[in-house]
Design a protein around this motif. Structure first.
Motif, PDB file in Angstrom:
ATOM      1  N   PHE A  68       0.832  -1.215   0.000  1.00 24.47           N
ATOM      2  CA  PHE A  68       0.000   0.000   0.000  1.00 24.47           C
ATOM      3  C   PHE A  68       0.860   1.255   0.000  1.00 24.47           C
ATOM      4  O   PHE A  68       0.468   2.293  -0.556  1.00 24.47           O
ATOM      5  CB  PHE A  68      -0.933  -0.021   1.225  1.00 24.47           C
ATOM      6  CG  PHE A  68      -1.553   1.310   1.529  1.00 24.47           C
ATOM      7  CD1 PHE A  68      -2.642   1.768   0.798  1.00 24.47           C
ATOM      8  CD2 PHE A  68      -1.049   2.122   2.540  1.00 24.47           C
ATOM      9  CE1 PHE A  68      -3.210   3.010   1.068  1.00 24.47           C
ATOM     10  CE2 PHE A  68      -1.606   3.358   2.819  1.00 24.47           C
ATOM     11  CZ  PHE A  68      -2.694   3.803   2.085  1.00 24.47           C
ATOM     12  N   MET A  69       2.041   1.177   0.630  1.00 25.52           N
ATOM     13  CA  MET A  69       2.903   2.353   0.767  1.00 25.52           C
ATOM     14  C   MET A  69       3.442   2.806  -0.594  1.00 25.52           C
ATOM     15  O   MET A  69       3.707   1.980  -1.460  1.00 25.52           O
ATOM     16  CB  MET A  69       4.080   2.039   1.696  1.00 25.52           C
ATOM     17  CG  MET A  69       3.699   1.720   3.128  1.00 25.52           C
ATOM     18  SD  MET A  69       3.087   3.182   3.979  1.00 25.52           S
ATOM     19  CE  MET A  69       2.874   2.526   5.650  1.00 25.52           C
ATOM     20  N   PRO A  70       3.645   4.115  -0.776  1.00 22.90           N
ATOM     21  CA  PRO A  70       4.263   4.605  -2.011  1.00 22.90           C
ATOM     22  C   PRO A  70       5.668   4.020  -2.164  1.00 22.90           C
ATOM     23  O   PRO A  70       6.325   3.703  -1.159  1.00 22.90           O
ATOM     24  CB  PRO A  70       4.319   6.124  -1.802  1.00 22.90           C
ATOM     25  CG  PRO A  70       3.310   6.411  -0.738  1.00 22.90           C
ATOM     26  CD  PRO A  70       3.276   5.211   0.141  1.00 22.90           C
ATOM     27  N   PRO A  71       6.168   3.877  -3.389  1.00 16.10           N
ATOM     28  CA  PRO A  71       7.492   3.273  -3.617  1.00 16.10           C
ATOM     29  C   PRO A  71       8.625   3.921  -2.822  1.00 16.10           C
ATOM     30  O   PRO A  71       9.501   3.221  -2.316  1.00 16.10           O
ATOM     31  CB  PRO A  71       7.690   3.451  -5.130  1.00 16.10           C
ATOM     32  CG  PRO A  71       6.304   3.486  -5.688  1.00 16.10           C
ATOM     33  CD  PRO A  71       5.473   4.174  -4.660  1.00 16.10           C
ATOM     34  N   PHE A  72       8.607   5.252  -2.696  1.00 17.25           N
ATOM     35  CA  PHE A  72       9.710   5.916  -1.983  1.00 17.25           C
ATOM     36  C   PHE A  72       9.719   5.542  -0.497  1.00 17.25           C
ATOM     37  O   PHE A  72      10.784   5.411   0.113  1.00 17.25           O
ATOM     38  CB  PHE A  72       9.652   7.437  -2.167  1.00 17.25           C
ATOM     39  CG  PHE A  72       8.528   8.136  -1.448  1.00 17.25           C
ATOM     40  CD1 PHE A  72       8.707   8.647  -0.168  1.00 17.25           C
ATOM     41  CD2 PHE A  72       7.292   8.311  -2.052  1.00 17.25           C
ATOM     42  CE1 PHE A  72       7.687   9.298   0.497  1.00 17.25           C
ATOM     43  CE2 PHE A  72       6.260   8.960  -1.401  1.00 17.25           C
ATOM     44  CZ  PHE A  72       6.450   9.459  -0.123  1.00 17.25           C
ATOM     45  N   ILE A  73       8.540   5.345   0.101  1.00 23.61           N
ATOM     46  CA  ILE A  73       8.466   4.944   1.509  1.00 23.61           C
ATOM     47  C   ILE A  73       8.895   3.487   1.660  1.00 23.61           C
ATOM     48  O   ILE A  73       9.598   3.123   2.618  1.00 23.61           O
ATOM     49  CB  ILE A  73       7.045   5.152   2.067  1.00 23.61           C
ATOM     50  CG1 ILE A  73       6.776   6.635   2.283  1.00 23.61           C
ATOM     51  CG2 ILE A  73       6.864   4.405   3.391  1.00 23.61           C
ATOM     52  CD1 ILE A  73       7.537   7.262   3.436  1.00 23.61           C
ATOM     53  N   ARG A  74       8.500   2.632   0.727  1.00 24.98           N
ATOM     54  CA  ARG A  74       8.911   1.229   0.795  1.00 24.98           C
ATOM     55  C   ARG A  74      10.431   1.127   0.825  1.00 24.98           C
ATOM     56  O   ARG A  74      10.999   0.352   1.603  1.00 24.98           O
ATOM     57  CB  ARG A  74       8.341   0.465  -0.406  1.00 24.98           C
ATOM     58  CG  ARG A  74       6.845   0.288  -0.378  1.00 24.98           C
ATOM     59  CD  ARG A  74       6.399  -0.904  -1.205  1.00 24.98           C
ATOM     60  NE  ARG A  74       6.673  -0.735  -2.623  1.00 24.98           N
ATOM     61  CZ  ARG A  74       5.796  -0.294  -3.514  1.00 24.98           C
ATOM     62  NH1 ARG A  74       4.569   0.058  -3.118  1.00 24.98           N
ATOM     63  NH2 ARG A  74       6.118  -0.205  -4.786  1.00 24.98           N
ATOM     64  N   LYS A  75      11.075   1.880  -0.014  1.00 25.00           N
ATOM     65  CA  LYS A  75      12.538   1.865  -0.080  1.00 25.00           C
ATOM     66  C   LYS A  75      13.154   2.319   1.243  1.00 25.00           C
ATOM     67  O   LYS A  75      14.137   1.745   1.731  1.00 25.00           O
ATOM     68  CB  LYS A  75      13.006   2.763  -1.222  1.00 25.00           C
ATOM     69  CG  LYS A  75      14.503   2.749  -1.462  1.00 25.00           C
ATOM     70  CD  LYS A  75      14.864   3.631  -2.655  1.00 25.00           C
ATOM     71  CE  LYS A  75      16.385   3.646  -2.879  1.00 25.00           C
ATOM     72  NZ  LYS A  75      16.751   4.508  -4.033  1.00 25.00           N
TER      73      LYS A  75
END
Length: 614
Positions: free
Chosen positions: A369-376
């Motif tokens: 669910f998290m945006p890609p930048f937060i996942r990273k």
């Protein structure tokens, strides 16, 4: 490079002017003779953990409180330390750079030379790595000349924040022995001072003659307890950030079309965010402690912000400023659980690229669910204390995206009738910590440096330098020292259930959270609605070293009811008076009155103590 440490700085005219400022010592530290009074033995702040702390620190637990007085004072149990031998002292910056740290070095160096010009102060280059490698710089007046009242830690530098593993502790002991140090002064926050307590205990057990002294220096403001009212650097950080926030508030009010999401440093506690809110009056602040206490989800927080945006839009206000502490992300229950899973997999050697496939179903769903930048950013390796790399996780951008999506949804549904939502995000993480220190931090750090010497002169080990009554002028500050073990608590983790349950935990100086029942939080809540809707933005201006704002202190420091050390001393004075009045030969009436009063007092205190244990 090592050769860059301690080199003369090129100073601006303002820096030159600041380098000439000499803080005034409180009366109790003035002159060449100081009297020291040893108070009662200390106990753990949390009685439930007292046994564990005493068992872990048999040589340094239960030591007395220490108060320092001017030579002419006549406290009953005070003694004058008249012999001041030449000593060798090492100092290491262990925590993150915090404005005012250089003045601890200056104050300690000055105190050493005042009492014996042959004493030597060695600074370890590159923080704890320099300590382990025995890389030192002898501190002299020439070396200090361009670092007095200056920001940063570039006089000595810093690296790791911990001295904890067996290898690290042994390396520190070997360095102290090889350099023939009489004392090691550790400058830092909760982690560093926990390590200082462990070093002191280990040195005592190994009969190493080096004494260990801690100094409360951390921009987070979370090394707070009954003995420590404030940390060096916090005042500066909040004043510099408050000016930046206020500038943004004025910009928001001018353009009337942007919402600013500003993330502030502070690690797990929200003290910086609270203080900056009280100084600059942004529209909203979300505290990590509130989120944790109410178990708010990421969606709850998003709704809370959206409701605020909608309430302002109904007053034709389509702008605002929202503060977020960097520890907010870890306080959200489901995100914290996700981080725990990620960190566990990282510790097992699973690569970041493969972690998403090994998460539990619910964690995997949240992660996706998290945006890609937060996942990273969530996949970054944890810090030395197992917490996430909070400074690298852009919580402000995450919330801005979620709020924008929800506002757009409400706009389509017709429940939101304001203008298009526009967010601008900032992280004020590094702009303030290299600042010239405020007058308060200059004075406070300098005084703590002097106290470090007197702790050493008194032969104490495992103590932290303390100053209380800080909200008063410096000539009324109370100087002393408290055992670091008295500041420790044990966080308990249950195993099993019922009468057979056990608790696991290790004594630490844990960071103090914002007290949601305290006076500072009460003041914040009283003004929350006004701040949200009325745009009562306040600009304290840049740091002032002279003029109307030079002597201002943190709002939270002035609001709180502090001076614990002073009250302990006052209580002891009353007990001494009772002993003087009620002694063999006194009248029956005096004796009966004393017994009745003491019986009532002990009954009340027993009830209060038992409630704490429950």
């Amino acid at each position: 490079m090592d050769s860059d440490y301690g080199v003369p700085r090129e100073l601006s005219d303002l820096q030159k002017n600041r380098s000439l400022y000499t803080p005034e010592l409180p009366p109790c530290l003035q002159g060449t003779t100081v009297r020291v009074e040893f108070g009662d033995a200390t106990a753990a702040a949390d009685p439930a953990g007292a046994h564990a702390i005493a068992r872990s620190f048999p040589h340094t637990y239960g030591q007395p409180l220490v108060h320092f007085f001017r030579e002419k004072s006549k406290p009953v149990n005070a003694q004058t330390i008249s012999e001041h031998l030449a000593v060798r002292v090492g100092l290491v910056f262990c925590g993150r750079q915090s404005p005012g740290g250089h003045n601890v070095v200056w104050g300690l160096h000055e105190a050493l030379k005042i009492h014996n010009p042959k004493s030597v102060l060695l600074g370890f280059l590159g923080g704890s790595d320099g300590l382990f490698a025995q890389k030192t710089l002898e501190i002299t007046d020439d070396v200090l000349a361009t670092y007095k009242n200056q920001g940063g830690y570039d006089l000595l530098g810093r690296t790791k924040d911990q001295i904890r593993t067996i290898e690290q502790v042994n390396s520190a002991m070997e360095a102290c022995k090889a350099l023939k140090l009489d004392a090691l002064v550790i400058v830092g926050g909760v982690t560093s001072n926990t390590d200082a307590a462990q070093l002191a205990e280990t040195f005592a057990e190994a009969k190493c003659s080096t004494k260990v002294v801690g100094v409360p220096v951390t921009l987070n403001g979370d090394l707070k307890n009954q003995f420590v009212e404030a940390n060096v650097g916090f005042d500066t950080i909040c004043k510099v950030n408050s000016q930046l926030i206020s500038n943004v508030c004025t910009d928001a009010l001018s353009a009337e079309k942007y919402y600013y999401f500003i993330r502030l440093m502070g690690r797990k506690a929200s003290h910086v965010a609270v203080e900056c809110t009280l100084q600059s009056h942004p529209n909203m602040v979300i505290l990590a402690e509130e989120v944790a206490a109410s178990k708010l989800t990421i969606f709850d927080i998003t709704k809370q912000i959206c409701d605020a945006v909608q309430a302002r839009a109904e007053q034709d206000k389509n702008h605002g400023v929202i503060l977020l502490p960097e520890g907010l992300i870890e306080s959200i229950p489901e995100v914290y659980a996700l981080l725990q899973e990620i960190h566990s997999l990282l510790r097992q050697g699973v690569s970041a690229d493969n972690i998403s496939t090994q998460l539990s179903p619910w964690a995997s769903a949240l992660f996706e669910f998290m945006p890609p930048f937060i996942r990273k950013q969530l996949l970054l390796h944890p810090e030395s204390d197992d917490s996430a790399q909070l400074s690298q996780i852009e919580t402000e951008k995450l919330l801005a995206e979620l709020v924008e999506a929800e506002i757009n949804k409400r706009l389509k549904e017709g429940t939101y009738k304001g203008k298009k939502f526009n967010a601008i995000c900032h992280f004020f993480g590094y702009q303030a910590r290299g600042s010239l220190p405020s007058k308060f931090d200059c004075d406070y750090a300098y005084v703590l440096g002097h106290i470090c010497y007197h702790i050493l002169a008194a032969g104490l080990n495992g103590y932290m330098a303390t100053v209380t009554n800080l909200k008063s002028p410096s000539n009324k500050w109370r100087c002393g020292a408290a055992p670091i073990t008295a500041m420790m608590t044990v966080k308990h983790y249950g195993r099993g259930s019922g009468s057979g349950a056990t608790t696991l935990g290790k004594p630490f100086v844990h960071p103090a959270a914002v007290d949601l029942r305290g006076k500072v939080y009460e003041l914040l809540r009283q003004n929350a609605t006004r701040f949200l809707l009325d745009d009562v933005y306040r600009n304290p201006g840049p740091l002032q070293f002279d003029g109307p704002g030079a002597d201002s202190k943190a709002v939270s420091l002035c609001v709180e009811d502090l001076d614990y050390m002073g009250r302990i001393k006052e209580l002891n004075d009353y007990l001494d008076k009772v002993r003087t009045i009620v002694k063999p030969g006194c009248s029956q009436d005096v004796l009966k009155a004393a017994l009745s009063a003491m019986s009532s007092v002990t009954d009340i205190l027993s009830v209060m103590t038992s409630q704490r244990l429950d």
